[in-house]
Enzyme design. Structure first.
Site, short mmCIF file in Angstrom:
data_model
loop_
_atom_site.label_atom_id
_atom_site.label_comp_id
_atom_site.label_asym_id
_atom_site.label_seq_id
_atom_site.Cartn_x
_atom_site.Cartn_y
_atom_site.Cartn_z
N HIS A 98 0.84 -1.20 0.00
CA HIS A 98 0.00 0.00 0.00
C HIS A 98 0.88 1.26 0.00
O HIS A 98 0.67 2.18 -0.80
CB HIS A 98 -0.90 -0.02 1.24
CG HIS A 98 -1.75 1.19 1.41
ND1 HIS A 98 -3.10 1.22 1.07
CD2 HIS A 98 -1.47 2.45 1.90
CE1 HIS A 98 -3.58 2.42 1.32
NE2 HIS A 98 -2.63 3.19 1.83
N GLU A 99 1.87 1.29 0.89
CA GLU A 99 2.74 2.47 0.97
C GLU A 99 3.66 2.58 -0.24
O GLU A 99 3.92 3.68 -0.74
CB GLU A 99 3.56 2.43 2.26
CG GLU A 99 2.75 2.63 3.53
CD GLU A 99 2.00 3.96 3.54
OE1 GLU A 99 2.51 4.94 2.96
OE2 GLU A 99 0.89 4.00 4.11
N HIS B 130 1.89 4.25 -3.03
CA HIS B 130 1.87 5.70 -2.90
C HIS B 130 3.18 6.30 -3.42
O HIS B 130 3.18 7.27 -4.19
CB HIS B 130 1.71 6.10 -1.43
CG HIS B 130 0.32 5.94 -0.88
ND1 HIS B 130 -0.80 6.35 -1.56
CD2 HIS B 130 -0.11 5.43 0.30
CE1 HIS B 130 -1.87 6.09 -0.82
NE2 HIS B 130 -1.48 5.54 0.31
#
Length: 218
Positions: free
Chosen positions: A21-22, A25
């Site tokens: 998820h990170e 980003h």
């Protein structure tokens, strides 16, 4: 024994889901002009670079122990320098969307693999463990996707809303970020003590919708 089994099927999926998820980003920010995350070595699967003591360990542990019915957490936020993006307001939303979208795609993958295991893998302890692990990976990714789309800053849903709102309203909404963590902790842990479980209701509604969407694709 059941607790050990549950932990063994949740730990790897949880860490993988929050790390990717990170990374999503940071990767999106890099593609849109900001190389901060790349220069800081955050575009990596090394968990040491991403683990947040509260979001990666404490909150998931509390949810697991309390049998909340859903599992999520978060890693250390990937640093993004919004001023370096090609179009600050628009690209902020795209960077924010990348995390939940990554989790949804991972959920599609987990759902597909779980179906293949159930249909074609021989029945033994290993395949049961693999099925439970991918089922957990599915649930965790959908939970992360749903939770992060809450329109509260500093969550991704809040960032997306800032990107979509007219300039004046987005500036005013950004001022709420200072209270965001307190609001989240209140909704997660204190309101349920009073019998007001807004987060669980929202999560069930969102995850049901995401499962319907996922089933449509597969």
């Amino acid at each position: 024994m059941q607790t050990f089994w549950d932990l063994s099927t949740y730990i790897i999926p949880l860490f993988l889901a929050i790390i990717l998820h990170e990374v999503a980003h940071g990767w999106m920010a890099y593609k849109l002009g900001d190389n901060t995350a790349k220069n800081m070595g955050r575009l990596t699967l090394n968990p040491v670079r991403h683990i947040d003591p509260i979001g990666s360990i404490l909150v998931p542990a509390l949810l697991f122990i309390s049998k909340a019915g859903f599992m999520f957490g978060w890693a250390k936020p990937v640093p993004v320098r919004f001023s370096a993006l090609n179009d600050t307001k628009r690209d902020m939303g795209m960077v924010a969307l990348a995390g939940p979208l990554c989790n949804f795609i991972l959920g599609v993958f987990a759902f597909f693999v779980a179906i293949l295991i159930q249909k074609y893998a021989p029945a033994n302890l290993l395949t049961v463990w693999l099925f439970d692990t991918f089922r957990a990976f599915l649930g965790i990714n959908l939970a992360l996707c749903a939770f992060n789309l809450l329109p509260i800053l500093p969550l991704d849903g809040g960032r997306i809303l800032v990107s979509l709102l007219p300039k004046r309203l987005s500036v005013e909404f950004e001022q709420t970020e200072r209270y965001g963590f307190v609001v989240l902790m209140t909704m997660l842990f204190f309101l349920p003590m009073l019998g007001i479980d807004v987060i669980s209701a929202y999560m069930q509604w969102m995850m049901s919708g995401l499962m319907d969407l996922l089933s449509f694709f597969i």
